[in-house]
Design an enzyme around this catalytic site. Structure first.
Site, PDB file in Angstrom:
ATOM      1  N   ALA A 143      -9.534   5.810   4.932  1.00 24.73           N
ATOM      2  CA  ALA A 143      -9.425   6.992   5.802  1.00 24.73           C
ATOM      3  C   ALA A 143     -10.770   7.681   5.999  1.00 24.73           C
ATOM      4  O   ALA A 143     -11.528   7.884   5.054  1.00 24.73           O
ATOM      5  CB  ALA A 143      -8.409   7.997   5.270  1.00 24.73           C
ATOM      6  N   GLY A 144     -11.033   8.023   7.262  1.00 25.62           N
ATOM      7  CA  GLY A 144     -12.176   8.834   7.605  1.00 25.62           C
ATOM      8  C   GLY A 144     -13.372   8.101   8.159  1.00 25.62           C
ATOM      9  O   GLY A 144     -14.288   8.729   8.696  1.00 25.62           O
ATOM     10  N   LYS A 192       0.848  -1.181   0.000  1.00 28.38           N
ATOM     11  CA  LYS A 192       0.000   0.000   0.000  1.00 28.38           C
ATOM     12  C   LYS A 192       0.892   1.241   0.000  1.00 28.38           C
ATOM     13  O   LYS A 192       1.681   1.452   0.922  1.00 28.38           O
ATOM     14  CB  LYS A 192      -0.919   0.023   1.219  1.00 28.38           C
ATOM     15  CG  LYS A 192      -1.827   1.251   1.234  1.00 28.38           C
ATOM     16  CD  LYS A 192      -2.471   1.476   2.586  1.00 28.38           C
ATOM     17  CE  LYS A 192      -3.157   2.832   2.611  1.00 28.38           C
ATOM     18  NZ  LYS A 192      -3.555   3.225   3.971  1.00 28.38           N
ATOM     19  N   GLY A 250      -8.051   9.346  10.340  1.00 29.37           N
ATOM     20  CA  GLY A 250      -8.288   9.390  11.774  1.00 29.37           C
ATOM     21  C   GLY A 250      -9.346  10.363  12.229  1.00 29.37           C
ATOM     22  O   GLY A 250      -9.589  10.495  13.430  1.00 29.37           O
ATOM     23  N   ASN A 258      -8.460   1.750  10.452  1.00 23.65           N
ATOM     24  CA  ASN A 258      -7.668   1.418  11.630  1.00 23.65           C
ATOM     25  C   ASN A 258      -8.201   2.151  12.854  1.00 23.65           C
ATOM     26  O   ASN A 258      -8.685   1.549  13.808  1.00 23.65           O
ATOM     27  CB  ASN A 258      -6.204   1.737  11.395  1.00 23.65           C
ATOM     28  CG  ASN A 258      -5.286   1.308  12.537  1.00 23.65           C
ATOM     29  OD1 ASN A 258      -4.111   1.627  12.548  1.00 23.65           O
ATOM     30  ND2 ASN A 258      -5.783   0.571  13.511  1.00 23.65           N
TER      31      ASN A 258
END
Length: 270
Positions: free
Chosen positions: A199-200, A112, A173, A221
């Site tokens: 993301a988000g 990635k 995040g 994550n």
């Protein structure tokens, strides 16, 4: 096939194929921000994910033989390890980081790529991302790439030879969810490689919405590791991704500005 078998089959989400390999789960998870390696292990299992992304610059997967290794709890025999370039701000550092990962993981090709623009927004630096992608593809890597939600940039990355594009839903995040579904829809409509939101995502409904839009998968994550109960949230995300995919495959009813009765009115006695 009887009706019950047909129903059970239709309720099972189809597989996600990346770089020629098919995975049952369309949820990809990170390995950072947990309290310890044991929580990482349990939450990862609860998520049902088969692809686990690892920040090579921050997580030990063999660089330090004297420290605990993530691979002890997330073994490559069970999971596909997806090394990433979190913390890189230029193409040169990103390429070097993934070449190191390939050595540590015995020639592993699937990676990635993320090249960040600054420390405040963690927004992708697209000129450096494109440069790194070109180098890595030429070097034989199968590149999944974090990018802006720009359909033109996404198409350029696909033309370079990336095996998946991963537009952000909102800032890394942030937990703000999908801020621009229209751009994601444009990317999905044109793409010939998997499109995964990266993301988000903040909660299960965000993941379900991404899948209902037609995304091929979701990577997260912080939404799991930062939850009050990471293991329960991991399980919730697993269910949300499956539900969203099934809803997309089933096909939602059109939105309309008029009521429509649930039961047919024709033939009813006056």
């Amino acid at each position: 096939m009887n009706r019950m078998d047909s129903l059970q089959e239709s309720q099972q989400p189809d597989g996600l194929t990346i770089a020629g390999k098919t995975y049952r789960s369309r949820l990809l998870v990170g390995s950072g921000k947990y309290r310890d390696l044991e929580e990482t292990r349990v939450a990862t299992e609860a998520s049902g994910a088969e692809i686990i992304t690892v920040a090579i610059r921050r997580v030990n997967i063999g660089q330090d033989p004297n420290a605990p290794s993530l691979l002890d709890v997330v073994p490559p025999s069970k999971y596909t390890i997806l090394p990433n370039t979190a913390g890189c701000y230029n193409a040169k550092d990103a390429v070097y980081t993934l070449q190191l990962a390939r050595e540590l993981l015995n020639g592993h090709k699937l990676v990635k790529l993320e090249v960040l623009g600054d420390e405040k927004t963690l927004f992708p630096n697209m000129p450096e991302t494109l440069k790194a992608a070109e180098t890595l593809v030429r070097d034989g890597f199968d590149v999944m790439v974090y990018c802006s939600d720009d359909p033109i940039q996404a198409r350029m990355l696909e033309e370079i030879g990336c095996v998946a594009v991963m537009p952000l839903a909102s800032l890394i995040g942030s937990g703000m969810g999908i801020l621009n579904p229209w751009n994601l829809s444009l990317i999905i409509e044109q793409a010939r490689v998997p499109v995964l939101v990266d993301a988000g995502v903040g909660t299960a409904s965000d993941a379900a919405i991404a899948m209902e839009l037609g995304c091929d998968g979701v990577l997260m994550n912080t939404a799991i590791a930062g939850a009050r109960d990471p293991v329960r949230m991991a399980h919730a995300m697993r269910l949300a991704v499956d539900a969203g995919r099934n809803a997309y495959l089933a096909g939602r009813i059109p939105k309309r500005f008029a009521a429509s009765p649930s039961s047919p009115m024709a033939g009813r006695a006056a």
